[in-house]
Enzyme design. Sequence first.
Site, PDB file in Angstrom:
ATOM      1  N   ASN A 177       1.098  -1.232   0.321  1.00 22.16           N
ATOM      2  CA  ASN A 177       0.207   0.169   0.120  1.00 22.16           C
ATOM      3  C   ASN A 177       0.905   0.765   0.062  1.00 22.16           C
ATOM      4  O   ASN A 177       2.256   0.956   0.371  1.00 22.16           O
ATOM      5  CB  ASN A 177      -0.713   0.066   1.276  1.00 22.16           C
ATOM      6  CG  ASN A 177      -0.188  -0.028   2.543  1.00 22.16           C
ATOM      7  OD1 ASN A 177       0.414   0.713   2.776  1.00 22.16           O
ATOM      8  ND2 ASN A 177       0.185  -1.338   3.307  1.00 22.16           N
TER       9      ASN A 177
ATOM     10  N   ASP B 222      -4.440  -6.300   4.519  1.00 21.44           N
ATOM     11  CA  ASP B 222      -5.955  -7.319   5.454  1.00 21.44           C
ATOM     12  C   ASP B 222      -5.355  -8.773   5.221  1.00 21.44           C
ATOM     13  O   ASP B 222      -6.160  -9.503   6.083  1.00 21.44           O
ATOM     14  CB  ASP B 222      -7.431  -6.036   5.626  1.00 21.44           C
ATOM     15  CG  ASP B 222      -7.641  -5.287   6.415  1.00 21.44           C
ATOM     16  OD1 ASP B 222      -6.706  -4.814   7.289  1.00 21.44           O
ATOM     17  OD2 ASP B 222      -7.892  -3.957   5.118  1.00 21.44           O
TER      18      ASP B 222
ATOM     19  N   LYS C 191       8.715 -18.051  -8.781  1.00 27.48           N
ATOM     20  CA  LYS C 191       7.861 -17.184  -9.597  1.00 27.48           C
ATOM     21  C   LYS C 191       6.843 -17.366 -10.955  1.00 27.48           C
ATOM     22  O   LYS C 191       6.948 -18.324 -11.188  1.00 27.48           O
ATOM     23  CB  LYS C 191       9.496 -16.423 -10.167  1.00 27.48           C
ATOM     24  CG  LYS C 191       8.860 -14.718 -11.200  1.00 27.48           C
ATOM     25  CD  LYS C 191       9.297 -14.356 -12.184  1.00 27.48           C
ATOM     26  CE  LYS C 191       9.210 -13.024 -12.756  1.00 27.48           C
ATOM     27  NZ  LYS C 191       9.846 -13.044 -14.379  1.00 27.48           N
TER      28      LYS C 191
ATOM     29  N   PRO D  38      -3.348 -11.662  10.182  1.00 19.95           N
ATOM     30  CA  PRO D  38      -3.868 -11.280  12.083  1.00 19.95           C
ATOM     31  C   PRO D  38      -4.470  -9.686  12.645  1.00 19.95           C
ATOM     32  O   PRO D  38      -3.796  -8.820  12.216  1.00 19.95           O
ATOM     33  CB  PRO D  38      -2.992 -12.213  13.010  1.00 19.95           C
ATOM     34  CG  PRO D  38      -1.994 -12.331  11.876  1.00 19.95           C
ATOM     35  CD  PRO D  38      -2.648 -11.952  10.190  1.00 19.95           C
ATOM     36  N   ASP D  39      -5.480  -9.125  13.176  1.00 20.75           N
ATOM     37  CA  ASP D  39      -5.163  -8.207  13.318  1.00 20.75           C
ATOM     38  C   ASP D  39      -4.167  -6.859  13.950  1.00 20.75           C
ATOM     39  O   ASP D  39      -4.480  -8.294  15.726  1.00 20.75           O
ATOM     40  CB  ASP D  39      -6.772  -7.553  13.642  1.00 20.75           C
ATOM     41  CG  ASP D  39      -7.008  -5.661  13.679  1.00 20.75           C
ATOM     42  OD1 ASP D  39      -6.124  -5.327  15.115  1.00 20.75           O
ATOM     43  OD2 ASP D  39      -7.617  -5.336  13.437  1.00 20.75           O
ATOM     44  N   ILE D  40      -3.522  -7.077  14.149  1.00 14.34           N
ATOM     45  CA  ILE D  40      -2.608  -6.743  15.621  1.00 14.34           C
ATOM     46  C   ILE D  40      -2.939  -5.636  16.502  1.00 14.34           C
ATOM     47  O   ILE D  40      -2.992  -6.331  17.572  1.00 14.34           O
ATOM     48  CB  ILE D  40      -0.985  -5.807  14.663  1.00 14.34           C
ATOM     49  CG1 ILE D  40      -0.465  -6.706  13.636  1.00 14.34           C
ATOM     50  CG2 ILE D  40       0.039  -5.868  15.713  1.00 14.34           C
ATOM     51  CD1 ILE D  40       0.810  -6.101  12.699  1.00 14.34           C
TER      52      ILE D  40
ATOM     53  N   PHE E  41      -4.663   3.661  14.979  1.00 19.99           N
ATOM     54  CA  PHE E  41      -5.448   4.830  13.284  1.00 19.99           C
ATOM     55  C   PHE E  41      -5.974   4.510  12.431  1.00 19.99           C
ATOM     56  O   PHE E  41      -6.265   3.000  12.346  1.00 19.99           O
ATOM     57  CB  PHE E  41      -4.102   5.525  12.708  1.00 19.99           C
ATOM     58  CG  PHE E  41      -2.378   5.771  13.253  1.00 19.99           C
ATOM     59  CD1 PHE E  41      -2.113   5.815  14.713  1.00 19.99           C
ATOM     60  CD2 PHE E  41      -2.548   7.075  12.159  1.00 19.99           C
ATOM     61  CE1 PHE E  41      -0.925   6.794  14.692  1.00 19.99           C
ATOM     62  CE2 PHE E  41      -1.514   8.850  13.332  1.00 19.99           C
ATOM     63  CZ  PHE E  41      -0.944   8.002  14.203  1.00 19.99           C
TER      64      PHE E  41
ATOM     65  N   LYS F  26     -14.655   1.462  14.930  1.00 19.19           N
ATOM     66  CA  LYS F  26     -13.065   0.194  15.031  1.00 19.19           C
ATOM     67  C   LYS F  26     -12.718   0.896  16.321  1.00 19.19           C
ATOM     68  O   LYS F  26     -12.115  -0.030  17.484  1.00 19.19           O
ATOM     69  CB  LYS F  26     -11.827   1.518  13.987  1.00 19.19           C
ATOM     70  CG  LYS F  26     -11.297   0.859  13.502  1.00 19.19           C
ATOM     71  CD  LYS F  26     -10.813   1.578  12.508  1.00 19.19           C
ATOM     72  CE  LYS F  26     -11.022   1.119  10.442  1.00 19.19           C
ATOM     73  NZ  LYS F  26     -10.164   1.872  10.077  1.00 19.19           N
TER      74      LYS F  26
ATOM     75  N   LYS G 283     -11.756  -2.453  18.002  1.00 17.07           N
ATOM     76  CA  LYS G 283     -10.461  -2.955  18.134  1.00 17.07           C
ATOM     77  C   LYS G 283      -9.533  -3.128  20.070  1.00 17.07           C
ATOM     78  O   LYS G 283      -9.276  -3.075  19.811  1.00 17.07           O
ATOM     79  CB  LYS G 283      -8.937  -2.196  17.269  1.00 17.07           C
ATOM     80  CG  LYS G 283      -9.725  -1.692  16.127  1.00 17.07           C
ATOM     81  CD  LYS G 283      -8.022  -2.531  15.034  1.00 17.07           C
ATOM     82  CE  LYS G 283      -9.627  -1.992  13.919  1.00 17.07           C
ATOM     83  NZ  LYS G 283      -7.848  -3.202  13.114  1.00 17.07           N
TER      84      LYS G 283
HETATM   85  N1  CTP Z   1      -4.362  -2.210  12.374  1.00 17.72           N
HETATM   86  C1  CTP Z   1      -3.389  -3.495  12.720  1.00 17.72           C
HETATM   87  N2  CTP Z   1      -3.464  -4.849  11.938  1.00 17.72           N
HETATM   88  C2  CTP Z   1      -4.500  -5.311  11.253  1.00 17.72           C
HETATM   89  C3  CTP Z   1      -5.374  -4.016  10.365  1.00 17.72           C
HETATM   90  C4  CTP Z   1      -4.977  -2.687  11.370  1.00 17.72           C
HETATM   91  O1  CTP Z   1      -2.832  -3.862  13.674  1.00 17.72           O
HETATM   92  N3  CTP Z   1      -4.295  -6.683  10.437  1.00 17.72           N
HETATM   93  C5  CTP Z   1      -4.202  -1.052  13.098  1.00 17.72           C
HETATM   94  C6  CTP Z   1      -3.190  -0.095  12.141  1.00 17.72           C
HETATM   95  O2  CTP Z   1      -2.201  -0.261  12.597  1.00 17.72           O
HETATM   96  C7  CTP Z   1      -4.384   0.791  12.709  1.00 17.72           C
HETATM   97  C8  CTP Z   1      -5.376   0.256  12.440  1.00 17.72           C
HETATM   98  O3  CTP Z   1      -5.720  -1.227  13.278  1.00 17.72           O
HETATM   99  O4  CTP Z   1      -3.683   1.739  13.921  1.00 17.72           O
HETATM  100  C9  CTP Z   1      -6.792   0.765  12.130  1.00 17.72           C
HETATM  101  O5  CTP Z   1      -6.122   0.320  10.831  1.00 17.72           O
HETATM  102  P1  CTP Z   1      -6.940   0.945   9.027  1.00 17.72           P
HETATM  103  O6  CTP Z   1      -6.721  -0.221   7.892  1.00 17.72           O
HETATM  104  O7  CTP Z   1      -7.679   1.805   9.151  1.00 17.72           O
HETATM  105  O8  CTP Z   1      -8.217  -0.492  10.277  1.00 17.72           O
HETATM  106  P2  CTP Z   1      -9.091  -2.126   9.322  1.00 17.72           P
HETATM  107  O9  CTP Z   1      -9.305  -2.939  10.561  1.00 17.72           O
HETATM  108  O10 CTP Z   1      -8.434  -2.046   8.292  1.00 17.72           O
HETATM  109  O11 CTP Z   1     -10.187  -1.836   8.414  1.00 17.72           O
HETATM  110  P3  CTP Z   1     -10.849  -1.027   7.965  1.00 17.72           P
HETATM  111  O12 CTP Z   1     -10.298  -2.054   6.183  1.00 17.72           O
HETATM  112  O13 CTP Z   1     -12.361  -2.023   7.836  1.00 17.72           O
HETATM  113  O14 CTP Z   1     -10.671   0.315   7.197  1.00 17.72           O
END
Ligand code: CTP
Length: 394
Positions: free
Chosen positions: A207, A275, A285, A302-304, A321, A335, A339
Amino acid sequence: MRGKRILLVIGGGIAAFKALDLIRRLRERGASVTPVLTRAAEEFVTPLSVSALAANKVYRDLFDLTDEAEMGHIQLSRSADLIVVAPATADLLAKMAQGRADDLASTLLLATDTRVLVAPAMNVRMWNHPATQRNLAILRGDGILFTGPNEGDMACGEYGPGRMSEPLEIVAAVEAAFASGPLAGRHVLVTSGPTHEPIDPVRYIANRSSGAQGTALARALLALGARVTFVTGPAAVPPPDGADVVRVETAAQMLAAVQAALPADAAVFAAAVADWRVANASGSKMKKQAGQAPALEFAENPDILATISKGPKRPALVVGFAAETDDVIAHATAKLARKGCDWIVANDVSPETGIMGGAENAVTIIRQDGSDTWPRMSKDLVARRLAEEIAKTL
Ligand code: CTP
């Protein structure tokens, strides 16, 4: 650094030559340096050059009767304001992790009640070996401070993490260890940058995050005296001097690095984590097949932020953030609840704002009990204000 006493343990690696420059740089800044050489270090640098540059006696032997009569090894280990180990070889780190004391350097490190900063240096495979990684986790848990290693060409001809930090980077870490301010003695974890999720060995999904906001925040926290662990994906901007920098690529690696860095007093998750990862990433390759687009399958990462917010080692303050392109406040408020963090720093990353990858940011801080919208300002200023808010809260 003026007037600070540094006990410098030089380990036996090719990077030992950089310790000579380090001595000079530390002394230029007014610190005194007492050097300790391991047996192996003497194969790389001579006691005479170390002693001449330090303008001090070099300690080498655990069983030196003269040394013991003048200053015992226990006293030596405690007579410093900071112990710096540079280069810290895989062997020396293993000894420290196990609490072994079979030579002067390891005995000093076991006997001391002074803070210890290590600058690891070793071959990339030794660094990546599970045994070394286990030792590092133990040492981080023991509160040992780290600087480096850097990634790059190595004396052994290989490439990767394992190069010792440069002398000025070690100086910055020493300065950070002596920093004073409202966050002195506090440990803050910051994630930053994008993640790269491999498709095959040469392609990845990424990204546009530059890492600018996370880096500015880490700098601002360091300036207030915090010890900062900076877990970063492949970012466009260089990491802050004085932080313990942990470089990762994928979300899974970022989660592991964050977990290894705990406990912390606060954690700020500024990384733009992917995500999804490619579940069927190829080991070789992928070749173009005429008329046939590759069918990528995705698995959720995983959502850290959520994992740490709801986990057993949750820092007292957890900040996330929220990068949004529409309904910023509503999405960010949802969020915060989803979270389980304490604050969300919400920003609008629609392309027309120029915020993603740009120098400015316009944020709203959302807390459980209300929100504050800050005017658009530089990412540096957002970072400074946020660091001050963190200092007030801890
Ligand atoms: N984050 C994280 N791990 C992930 C995804 C997000 O730790 N796998 C953290 C980011 O560092 C940030 C917050 O979650 O602090 C929100 O990230 P964002 O990308 O805006 O949210 P998402 O959970 O991806 O939600 P969405 O895609 O629905 O906007």
